[in-house]
Motif scaffolding. Structure first.
Motif, short mmCIF file in Angstrom:
data_model
loop_
_atom_site.label_atom_id
_atom_site.label_comp_id
_atom_site.label_asym_id
_atom_site.label_seq_id
_atom_site.Cartn_x
_atom_site.Cartn_y
_atom_site.Cartn_z
N LEU A 79 -6.09 -0.99 16.24
CA LEU A 79 -7.09 -1.08 15.18
C LEU A 79 -7.62 0.31 14.81
CD1 LEU A 79 -8.82 -2.73 13.26
CD2 LEU A 79 -10.45 -3.03 15.13
N ILE A 80 -7.90 1.13 15.80
CA ILE A 80 -8.39 2.49 15.52
C ILE A 80 -7.34 3.28 14.75
CG2 ILE A 80 -9.00 4.69 16.60
CD1 ILE A 80 -10.40 3.07 18.80
N ILE A 81 -6.08 3.16 15.12
CA ILE A 81 -5.00 3.85 14.41
C ILE A 81 -4.90 3.35 12.97
CG2 ILE A 81 -2.49 4.17 14.31
CD1 ILE A 81 -2.57 4.23 17.40
N LEU A 82 -4.95 2.02 12.79
CA LEU A 82 -4.89 1.46 11.43
C LEU A 82 -6.05 1.92 10.56
CD1 LEU A 82 -3.72 -2.21 12.11
CD2 LEU A 82 -2.42 -0.39 11.01
N LEU A 83 -7.24 1.96 11.13
CA LEU A 83 -8.40 2.42 10.36
C LEU A 83 -8.25 3.88 9.95
CD1 LEU A 83 -11.27 0.72 12.38
CD2 LEU A 83 -10.49 0.11 10.08
N ASN A 84 -7.72 4.70 10.85
CA ASN A 84 -7.51 6.11 10.51
C ASN A 84 -6.41 6.27 9.47
OD1 ASN A 84 -9.48 7.54 12.00
ND2 ASN A 84 -8.36 7.02 13.85
N VAL A 85 -5.37 5.45 9.52
CA VAL A 85 -4.32 5.49 8.50
C VAL A 85 -4.91 5.14 7.13
CG1 VAL A 85 -2.21 4.33 7.71
CG2 VAL A 85 -2.38 5.12 10.06
N ILE A 86 -5.76 4.12 7.10
CA ILE A 86 -6.40 3.74 5.83
C ILE A 86 -7.22 4.90 5.28
CG2 ILE A 86 -8.19 2.25 4.83
CD1 ILE A 86 -7.11 0.02 6.68
N LEU A 87 -7.96 5.58 6.16
CA LEU A 87 -8.74 6.74 5.69
C LEU A 87 -7.85 7.85 5.17
CD1 LEU A 87 -11.65 7.14 8.26
CD2 LEU A 87 -11.77 6.44 5.87
N ILE A 88 -6.74 8.10 5.83
CA ILE A 88 -5.81 9.15 5.38
C ILE A 88 -5.22 8.79 4.02
CG2 ILE A 88 -3.57 10.23 5.87
CD1 ILE A 88 -4.37 10.06 8.86
N VAL A 89 -4.84 7.53 3.84
CA VAL A 89 -4.27 7.09 2.56
C VAL A 89 -5.31 7.21 1.45
CG1 VAL A 89 -3.37 5.09 1.32
CG2 VAL A 89 -2.50 5.63 3.59
N LEU A 90 -6.53 6.75 1.73
CA LEU A 90 -7.58 6.86 0.71
C LEU A 90 -7.91 8.31 0.39
CD1 LEU A 90 -10.09 4.03 1.65
CD2 LEU A 90 -8.57 4.14 -0.32
N GLY A 91 -7.88 9.18 1.40
CA GLY A 91 -8.10 10.61 1.17
C GLY A 91 -6.99 11.20 0.31
N GLY A 92 -5.76 10.77 0.54
CA GLY A 92 -4.64 11.24 -0.29
C GLY A 92 -4.76 10.77 -1.73
N ILE A 93 -5.22 9.53 -1.91
CA ILE A 93 -5.42 9.02 -3.27
C ILE A 93 -6.53 9.79 -3.96
CG2 ILE A 93 -6.25 7.01 -4.56
CD1 ILE A 93 -4.78 5.26 -2.50
N MET A 94 -7.56 10.16 -3.21
CA MET A 94 -8.67 10.92 -3.78
C MET A 94 -8.22 12.29 -4.28
SD MET A 94 -11.92 9.63 -3.40
CE MET A 94 -12.71 11.19 -3.34
#
Length: 96
Positions: A79-94
């Protein structure tokens, strides 16, 4: 663009809260397992059960997918890894 930044900040804050809850749950579980804290301590037990009730709906689907590893539960780590992946993807979209 500013709305995306606000959404990113909200998701980041919620992710940080979830990660902290997972770490607290892990630490209290270890303290119970090694009898550092007695499980009859009502305050700590109720706090631990409240965190479990909050995290169980998120961790249950991950536990269903992962193979049974016996006494070691890897679902919080996943879960921690998935949450960090989501943050990385959203940061890339930003940044795009």
């Amino acid at each position: 663009m500013e709305a995306l930044y606000v959404i990113y900040e909200i998701v980041s804050m919620l992710t940080n809260v979830l990660v902290m809850l997972i770490i607290i749950q892990f630490i209290i579980g270890l303290l119970f397992a090694f009898n550092v804290i007695n499980s009859s301590n009502e305050f700590v037990s109720s706090f631990y059960m409240a965190i479990n009730r909050l995290l169980e709906p998120v961790l249950r689907p991950i536990r269903n997918v992962l193979p049974n590893t016996g006494a070691i539960d890897f679902s919080p780590l996943v879960l921690i890894i998935l949450l960090n992946v989501i943050l990385i993807v959203l940061g890339g979209i930003m940044r795009a």
